[in-house]
Scaffold this active site. Structure first.
Site, PDB file in Angstrom:
ATOM      1  N   HIS A  36       3.504  -4.950  -1.955  1.00  0.00           N
ATOM      2  CA  HIS A  36       2.997  -5.603  -3.169  1.00  0.00           C
ATOM      3  C   HIS A  36       4.142  -6.289  -3.921  1.00  0.00           C
ATOM      4  O   HIS A  36       3.987  -7.424  -4.391  1.00  0.00           O
ATOM      5  CB  HIS A  36       2.351  -4.586  -4.118  1.00  0.00           C
ATOM      6  CG  HIS A  36       1.104  -3.930  -3.596  1.00  0.00           C
ATOM      7  ND1 HIS A  36       0.922  -2.569  -3.624  1.00  0.00           N
ATOM      8  CD2 HIS A  36      -0.030  -4.450  -3.065  1.00  0.00           C
ATOM      9  CE1 HIS A  36      -0.280  -2.276  -3.122  1.00  0.00           C
ATOM     10  NE2 HIS A  36      -0.862  -3.395  -2.771  1.00  0.00           N
ATOM     11  N   LYS A  60     -13.141   6.764  -7.333  1.00  0.00           N
ATOM     12  CA  LYS A  60     -13.472   7.903  -8.196  1.00  0.00           C
ATOM     13  C   LYS A  60     -12.316   8.912  -8.284  1.00  0.00           C
ATOM     14  O   LYS A  60     -12.208   9.671  -9.220  1.00  0.00           O
ATOM     15  CB  LYS A  60     -14.718   8.624  -7.669  1.00  0.00           C
ATOM     16  CG  LYS A  60     -15.973   7.764  -7.725  1.00  0.00           C
ATOM     17  CD  LYS A  60     -16.624   7.825  -9.113  1.00  0.00           C
ATOM     18  CE  LYS A  60     -17.891   7.024  -9.201  1.00  0.00           C
ATOM     19  NZ  LYS A  60     -17.704   5.578  -9.300  1.00  0.00           N
ATOM     20  N   ARG A 109      -1.525  -9.032   5.606  1.00  0.00           N
ATOM     21  CA  ARG A 109      -0.525  -8.337   6.417  1.00  0.00           C
ATOM     22  C   ARG A 109      -0.705  -8.582   7.902  1.00  0.00           C
ATOM     23  O   ARG A 109       0.238  -8.775   8.640  1.00  0.00           O
ATOM     24  CB  ARG A 109      -0.590  -6.830   6.156  1.00  0.00           C
ATOM     25  CG  ARG A 109      -0.098  -6.433   4.793  1.00  0.00           C
ATOM     26  CD  ARG A 109      -0.520  -5.041   4.442  1.00  0.00           C
ATOM     27  NE  ARG A 109      -1.974  -4.925   4.440  1.00  0.00           N
ATOM     28  CZ  ARG A 109      -2.650  -3.862   4.040  1.00  0.00           C
ATOM     29  NH1 ARG A 109      -1.999  -2.800   3.622  1.00  0.00           N
ATOM     30  NH2 ARG A 109      -3.968  -3.843   4.055  1.00  0.00           N
ATOM     31  N   SER A 147      -1.268   1.365   0.522  1.00  0.00           N
ATOM     32  CA  SER A 147      -1.249   2.417  -0.499  1.00  0.00           C
ATOM     33  C   SER A 147      -1.850   3.694   0.063  1.00  0.00           C
ATOM     34  O   SER A 147      -1.375   4.799  -0.215  1.00  0.00           O
ATOM     35  CB  SER A 147      -2.046   1.972  -1.732  1.00  0.00           C
ATOM     36  OG  SER A 147      -1.474   0.818  -2.284  1.00  0.00           O
TER      37      SER A 147
END
Ligand code: PNS
Length: 180
Positions: A36, A60, A109, A147
């Site tokens: 990022h 969530k 990517r 991530s």
């Protein structure tokens, strides 16, 4: 040469044209990775301003709250005056329109990213034809980073140094100590 394609002027949101080209780099950033960071820095070279826009509430059970993510990203880019950090809710194109952005930036990517990115870019263009999506490739060493993988490796005791900014590593360690 005449131009016959349906290319629209940049997004002016009904007002005068933006004085400088603003790009929105949206995402979950849970957490920010060096991939990022690479894309933000490339965008900051191309555009006058870049807004790193954190989507609130897609997941969530995030590792970091949106406020924490904003604080982390601000810390990482504190020396870059043309990089701003913000949050948004709901439709990305609505947020980008409100900011009078010229472009949405996304990192690409590998081929595996292509299908989802292609769908999102065309849906966003359908919703807001004046907004372009610009794809950028990160440096090769970050093409395998995500991530999700960072969280998995870290939670299992793996070393993520060099894959995320030192500030992210610090925040992850702190989170691990407090939440377990
Ligand atoms: O980091 P991610 O999860 O790849 O980012 C995806 C994100 C947040 C950019 C995308 O899901 C998004 O903008 N969602 C907001 C809702 C929206 O606008 N949906 C339509 C997009 S086609």
């Amino acid at each position: 040469m005449s131009h016959s394609g349906p290319v629209q002027p940049v997004n002016t949101a009904g007002g005068p044209p933006p004085s400088g080209r603003l790009a929105v780099f949206p995402g979950s950033f849970d957490p920010l990775t060096n991939g990022h960071v690479d894309i933000v820095l490339r965008s900051a070279h191309l555009f006058e301003r870049v807004v790193v826009a954190v989507l609130v509430n897609p997941d969530k059970h995030p590792l970091f709250t949106p406020d924490e993510r904003v604080a982390i990203i601000r810390e990482v880019f504190r020396e870059y005056p043309n990089v701003e950090v913000d949050t948004y809710n709901g439709l990305l194109v609505q947020y980008a329109r409100g900011r009078r952005a010229s472009a949405i930036v996304r990192g690409m990517r590998a081929i595996s990213d292509f299908e989802r990115e292609f769908q999102m870019a065309l849906m966003n263009r359908h919703l807001e034809p004046t907004l372009e999506t610009v794809f950028m490739m990160p440096a090769e060493q970050y093409t395998y980073l995500s991530s999700r993988l960072i969280k998995e490796v870290f939670s299992l005791g793996g070393d993520v140094a060099g894959l995320v900014p030192p500030a992210v590593e610090r925040w992850m360690r702190r989170k691990h100590e407090t939440v377990g």
